[in-house]
Design a protein around this motif. Structure first.
Motif, short mmCIF file in Angstrom:
data_model
loop_
_atom_site.label_atom_id
_atom_site.label_comp_id
_atom_site.label_asym_id
_atom_site.label_seq_id
_atom_site.Cartn_x
_atom_site.Cartn_y
_atom_site.Cartn_z
N PHE A 4 0.86 -1.18 0.00
CA PHE A 4 0.00 0.00 0.00
C PHE A 4 0.89 1.24 0.00
O PHE A 4 1.91 1.27 0.71
N VAL A 5 0.52 2.22 -0.81
CA VAL A 5 1.35 3.41 -0.97
C VAL A 5 0.51 4.66 -0.74
O VAL A 5 -0.71 4.66 -0.89
N LYS A 6 1.21 5.73 -0.39
CA LYS A 6 0.56 7.01 -0.11
C LYS A 6 1.42 8.14 -0.68
O LYS A 6 2.64 8.15 -0.49
N GLU A 7 0.79 9.08 -1.37
CA GLU A 7 1.52 10.25 -1.85
C GLU A 7 1.89 11.13 -0.66
O GLU A 7 1.03 11.49 0.14
N VAL A 8 3.17 11.47 -0.56
CA VAL A 8 3.65 12.26 0.57
C VAL A 8 4.52 13.41 0.07
O VAL A 8 5.00 13.41 -1.06
N ASP A 9 4.71 14.40 0.96
CA ASP A 9 5.51 15.58 0.60
C ASP A 9 7.00 15.32 0.69
O ASP A 9 7.78 15.94 -0.04
N ARG A 10 7.41 14.42 1.58
CA ARG A 10 8.84 14.16 1.79
C ARG A 10 9.12 12.67 1.61
O ARG A 10 9.39 11.94 2.57
N PRO A 11 9.07 12.18 0.38
CA PRO A 11 9.22 10.74 0.16
C PRO A 11 10.59 10.19 0.56
O PRO A 11 10.71 9.00 0.85
N ALA A 12 11.62 11.04 0.59
CA ALA A 12 12.96 10.56 0.92
C ALA A 12 13.05 9.99 2.33
O ALA A 12 14.03 9.31 2.66
N ALA A 13 12.04 10.24 3.16
CA ALA A 13 12.05 9.72 4.52
C ALA A 13 11.53 8.29 4.60
O ALA A 13 11.54 7.69 5.67
N TYR A 14 11.09 7.74 3.46
CA TYR A 14 10.42 6.43 3.46
C TYR A 14 10.99 5.53 2.36
O TYR A 14 11.82 5.95 1.55
N GLY A 15 10.50 4.29 2.33
CA GLY A 15 10.69 3.49 1.14
C GLY A 15 9.81 4.07 0.04
O GLY A 15 8.66 4.43 0.28
N VAL A 16 10.35 4.20 -1.17
CA VAL A 16 9.65 4.87 -2.27
C VAL A 16 9.44 3.89 -3.41
O VAL A 16 10.37 3.21 -3.85
N ALA A 17 8.18 3.83 -3.88
CA ALA A 17 7.84 2.94 -4.98
C ALA A 17 7.84 3.70 -6.30
O ALA A 17 7.25 4.78 -6.40
N ASN A 22 6.71 10.24 -5.49
CA ASN A 22 6.32 10.67 -4.14
C ASN A 22 5.46 9.62 -3.45
O ASN A 22 4.70 9.93 -2.54
N LEU A 23 5.59 8.36 -3.89
CA LEU A 23 4.78 7.28 -3.35
C LEU A 23 5.54 6.56 -2.23
O LEU A 23 6.44 5.75 -2.47
N ALA A 24 5.16 6.87 -1.00
CA ALA A 24 5.77 6.20 0.15
C ALA A 24 5.10 4.85 0.35
O ALA A 24 3.87 4.72 0.30
N VAL A 25 5.92 3.83 0.56
CA VAL A 25 5.40 2.50 0.89
C VAL A 25 5.10 2.47 2.38
O VAL A 25 6.01 2.59 3.20
N ILE A 26 3.83 2.36 2.72
CA ILE A 26 3.45 2.37 4.13
C ILE A 26 3.57 0.97 4.71
O ILE A 26 3.77 0.00 3.99
N GLY A 27 3.40 0.88 6.02
CA GLY A 27 3.63 -0.40 6.70
C GLY A 27 2.43 -1.31 6.72
O GLY A 27 1.99 -1.77 7.79
N LEU A 28 1.90 -1.62 5.54
CA LEU A 28 0.82 -2.59 5.40
C LEU A 28 1.09 -3.42 4.16
O LEU A 28 1.27 -2.87 3.07
N TYR A 29 1.16 -4.74 4.34
CA TYR A 29 1.51 -5.66 3.26
C TYR A 29 0.59 -6.87 3.33
O TYR A 29 0.11 -7.24 4.40
N VAL A 30 0.39 -7.52 2.18
CA VAL A 30 -0.38 -8.76 2.15
C VAL A 30 0.43 -9.80 1.38
O VAL A 30 0.93 -9.52 0.28
N TYR A 31 0.55 -10.99 1.94
CA TYR A 31 1.36 -12.05 1.36
C TYR A 31 0.61 -13.39 1.43
O TYR A 31 -0.38 -13.53 2.14
N THR A 32 1.17 -14.36 0.71
CA THR A 32 0.81 -15.75 0.93
C THR A 32 1.96 -16.41 1.69
O THR A 32 3.04 -15.81 1.86
N THR A 33 1.76 -17.65 2.10
CA THR A 33 2.80 -18.34 2.86
C THR A 33 4.07 -18.56 2.04
O THR A 33 5.13 -18.88 2.61
N GLU A 34 4.01 -18.37 0.74
CA GLU A 34 5.19 -18.51 -0.11
C GLU A 34 6.29 -17.53 0.29
O GLU A 34 7.49 -17.78 0.05
N VAL A 35 5.92 -16.42 0.94
CA VAL A 35 6.90 -15.41 1.31
C VAL A 35 7.93 -15.96 2.29
O VAL A 35 9.08 -15.50 2.33
#
Length: 238
Positions: free
Chosen positions: A129-142, A162-175
């Motif tokens: 999940f990503v969010k447009e932010v003003d200071r993307p350099a502070a985050y993981g950027v997609a 400017n797409l910050a990767v926020i701390g929400l992810y969805v996976y299968t057990t393959e991860v």
């Protein structure tokens, strides 16, 4: 689908507040911080939740969470802070299919039940999940192209979006197989961005844009802004 909340770490960005308490019990206006990721999962129809934290704090979560939520909580101890991917690996054995992971200091207000429960799809093995932010350099950027994630860079000096990767992810057990073969980064941690980049290279990483407010409450400014938002929202509803 099951859920995993990562509530460990040392909270260095919030010191001195976190010298003797886990940051995830710091109040965001009128509730402990960890209540918000729990609500994100419960509102997404996830009622089996694993909480991962350090040994000195895990007992407090058992006392805290089970009095206010109608969910089935499990708990695991992360003995050493070795990165998000390492913490996710502790969910092996708890999950048996797809699962959502949320960082305990991420404050979300969107109803994401459709976006979470629609996973997996025929062409996606992981979702961020990503969010447009003003200071993307502070985050993981997609970086994206043609509706797909092409790369994720951690705190780049010159962000390509400017797409910050926020701390929400969805996976299968393959991860879990991917994490087992992961090498630690230069800072000695197992980076979740390295895992997500594997999916991006394969073209199997889906993403969703967050439209409402999102806060990284791992900093004093984040705690303040999140608390202010919740307070103002309460006042608007009075």
């Amino acid at each position: 689908m099951k859920g995993v909340i990562l509530a460990g770490g040392s909270g260095t960005r919030l010191r001195p507040m976190t010298h003797v308490v886990n940051k995830h019990v710091i109040p965001i206006y009128d509730k402990p911080m960890i209540y918000y990721p729990v609500e994100t999962l419960v509102e997404s129809e996830i009622d089996e939740i694993l909480v991962i934290s350090n040994s000195e704090h895990i007992g407090k979560y058992i006392q805290l969470l089970e009095r206010d939520f109608d969910a089935d909580f499990s708990y695991k101890v992360q003995t050493e802070a070795k990165g998000i991917a390492d913490a996710v690996q502790l969910a092996k054995g708890f999950v048996d299919d797809s699962f959502a992971v949320v960082l305990g200091d991420n404050i979300l207000f969107d109803d994401l039940s459709d976006e979470i429960q629609s996973f997996p799809t025929s062409d996606a093995d992981a979702k961020i999940f990503v969010k447009e932010v003003d200071r993307p350099a502070a985050y993981g950027v997609a970086s994206t192209a043609d509706g797909e994630v092409t790369e994720i860079r951690e705190k780049p000096d010159s962000p390509e979006s400017n797409l910050a990767v926020i701390g929400l992810y969805v996976y299968t057990t393959e991860v879990f197989d991917r994490i087992e073969s992961l090498e630690p980064s230069e800072r000695g941690e197992y980076e979740i961005s390295d895992i997500n980049n594997q999916y991006a290279v394969e073209g199997t990483l889906d993403y969703e844009m967050i439209s409402s407010e999102w806060f990284d409450a791992g900093t004093p400014e984040g705690v303040f802004q999140a608390s202010k938002h919740v307070r103002d929202d309460h006042r608007d509803k009075e």
